[in-house]
Design an enzyme around this catalytic site. Structure first.
Site, PDB file in Angstrom:
ATOM      1  CD  GLU A   1      27.346 -10.688  78.058  1.00 34.27           C
ATOM      2  OE1 GLU A   1      27.250 -10.788  76.677  1.00 34.27           O
ATOM      3  OE2 GLU A   1      27.289 -11.653  78.823  1.00 34.27           O
TER       4      GLU A   1
ATOM      5  CE  LYS B   1      19.254 -17.086  75.982  1.00 39.09           C
ATOM      6  NZ  LYS B   1      19.610 -17.185  74.276  1.00 39.09           N
TER       7      LYS B   1
ATOM      8  CG  ASN C   1      19.098 -20.402  72.626  1.00 37.98           C
ATOM      9  OD1 ASN C   1      19.003 -19.691  73.432  1.00 37.98           O
ATOM     10  ND2 ASN C   1      20.351 -20.359  71.815  1.00 37.98           N
TER      11      ASN C   1
ATOM     12  CG  HIS D   1      23.586 -14.854  77.522  1.00 32.74           C
ATOM     13  ND1 HIS D   1      24.215 -14.524  76.269  1.00 32.74           N
ATOM     14  CD2 HIS D   1      24.536 -14.330  78.386  1.00 32.74           C
ATOM     15  CE1 HIS D   1      25.192 -13.718  76.424  1.00 32.74           C
ATOM     16  NE2 HIS D   1      25.414 -13.755  77.804  1.00 32.74           N
TER      17      HIS D   1
ATOM     18  CE1 TYR E   1      21.611 -12.469  73.461  1.00 34.67           C
ATOM     19  CE2 TYR E   1      19.510 -11.970  74.228  1.00 34.67           C
ATOM     20  CZ  TYR E   1      20.498 -12.646  73.927  1.00 34.67           C
ATOM     21  OH  TYR E   1      20.558 -14.137  74.666  1.00 34.67           O
TER      22      TYR E   1
HETATM   23  P1  DAT Z   1      24.680 -17.805  71.794  1.00 31.35           P
HETATM   24  O1  DAT Z   1      23.462 -17.585  72.628  1.00 31.35           O
HETATM   25  O2  DAT Z   1      25.077 -19.340  71.668  1.00 31.35           O
HETATM   26  O3  DAT Z   1      25.917 -16.947  72.394  1.00 31.35           O
HETATM   27  P2  DAT Z   1      24.488 -15.889  69.613  1.00 31.35           P
HETATM   28  O4  DAT Z   1      25.353 -14.883  70.504  1.00 31.35           O
HETATM   29  O5  DAT Z   1      25.251 -16.012  68.281  1.00 31.35           O
HETATM   30  O6  DAT Z   1      24.472 -17.371  70.395  1.00 31.35           O
HETATM   31  O7  DAT Z   1      23.071 -15.454  69.481  1.00 31.35           O
HETATM   32  C1  DAT Z   1      22.351 -14.955  70.629  1.00 31.35           C
HETATM   33  C2  DAT Z   1      20.997 -15.500  70.539  1.00 31.35           C
HETATM   34  O8  DAT Z   1      20.201 -15.045  69.642  1.00 31.35           O
HETATM   35  C3  DAT Z   1      20.925 -17.082  70.422  1.00 31.35           C
HETATM   36  O9  DAT Z   1      21.159 -17.523  71.857  1.00 31.35           O
HETATM   37  C4  DAT Z   1      19.690 -17.171  69.930  1.00 31.35           C
HETATM   38  C5  DAT Z   1      19.461 -16.225  69.001  1.00 31.35           C
HETATM   39  N1  DAT Z   1      19.674 -16.553  67.771  1.00 31.35           N
HETATM   40  C6  DAT Z   1      21.159 -16.488  67.239  1.00 31.35           C
HETATM   41  N2  DAT Z   1      21.057 -16.855  65.983  1.00 31.35           N
HETATM   42  C7  DAT Z   1      19.591 -17.079  65.622  1.00 31.35           C
HETATM   43  C8  DAT Z   1      18.977 -17.493  64.317  1.00 31.35           C
HETATM   44  N3  DAT Z   1      19.659 -17.764  63.328  1.00 31.35           N
HETATM   45  N4  DAT Z   1      17.726 -17.394  64.485  1.00 31.35           N
HETATM   46  C9  DAT Z   1      17.087 -17.232  65.470  1.00 31.35           C
HETATM   47  N5  DAT Z   1      17.632 -16.772  66.623  1.00 31.35           N
HETATM   48  C10 DAT Z   1      18.908 -16.545  66.852  1.00 31.35           C
HETATM   49 MG    MG Z   2      26.607 -14.814  72.177  1.00 28.06          MG
END
Ligand code: DAT
Ligand code: MG
Length: 140
Positions: free
Chosen positions: A128, A11, A114, A117, A51
């Protein structure tokens, strides 16, 4: 367990801090092979499509802004059980909850920034990968 492909994104927080090689070293050390890779500036449309599953979530706007704020590195990773293995190498979504030695524990700045991905299942991995790579760009 069969050899799988998973989709990875390093990222903007990674490219901005010049950490692409450091994260790739963790990926390779875990036994995953980088079989496709390119550095791109994601468009808003690409980020919104990628997303799309999160579009009703309160953080969606912020997520799209972040993903388009600097270049990203999109990758296809190959290995035994690659999808789950890469989720383990990345660590928990919230870096405060990520285990020691994971990409997110080492490098993530926050829940939003973070660092990585990784696909969460075979079906999403396929979709994807297809969004960013043509079959002949994947060289195993
Ligand atoms: P992951 O990336 O671990 O698969 P996810 O699919 O639940 O997690 O979410 C996609 C991304 O969205 C994640 O990497 C960071 C962001 N995200 C998720 N939950 C969030 C939150 N509560 N606040 C801010 N960003 C968030
Ligand atoms: Mg995810």
């Amino acid at each position: 367990m069969a050899v799988e492909h998973t989709f990875s994104i390093l990222k903007p927080d990674v490219t901005r801090r010049n950490l692409t090689g450091a994260v790739n070293a963790m990926i390779e050390k875990a036994g995953l092979r980088i079989v496709a890779q390119k550095r791109i500036k994601m468009s808003r449309a690409q980020a919104e499509e990628f997303y799309g599953v999160h579009k009703e979530r309160p953080f969606f706007g912020e997520l799209v802004e972040m993903m388009t704020s600097a270049p990203v590195v999109v990758q296809v990773l190959e290995g035994e059980n690659a999808i789950l293995k890469y989720r383990d190498v990345m660590g928990a979504t919230n870096p405060e909850k990520a285990d020691a030695g994971t990409i997110r524990k080492e490098f993530a700045l926050s829940m939003g920034e973070n660092s990585a991905h990784g696909s969460d299942a075979p079906e999403t991995a396929k979709q994807e990968i297809a969004q960013f790579f043509k079959p002949d760009e994947i060289v195993g």
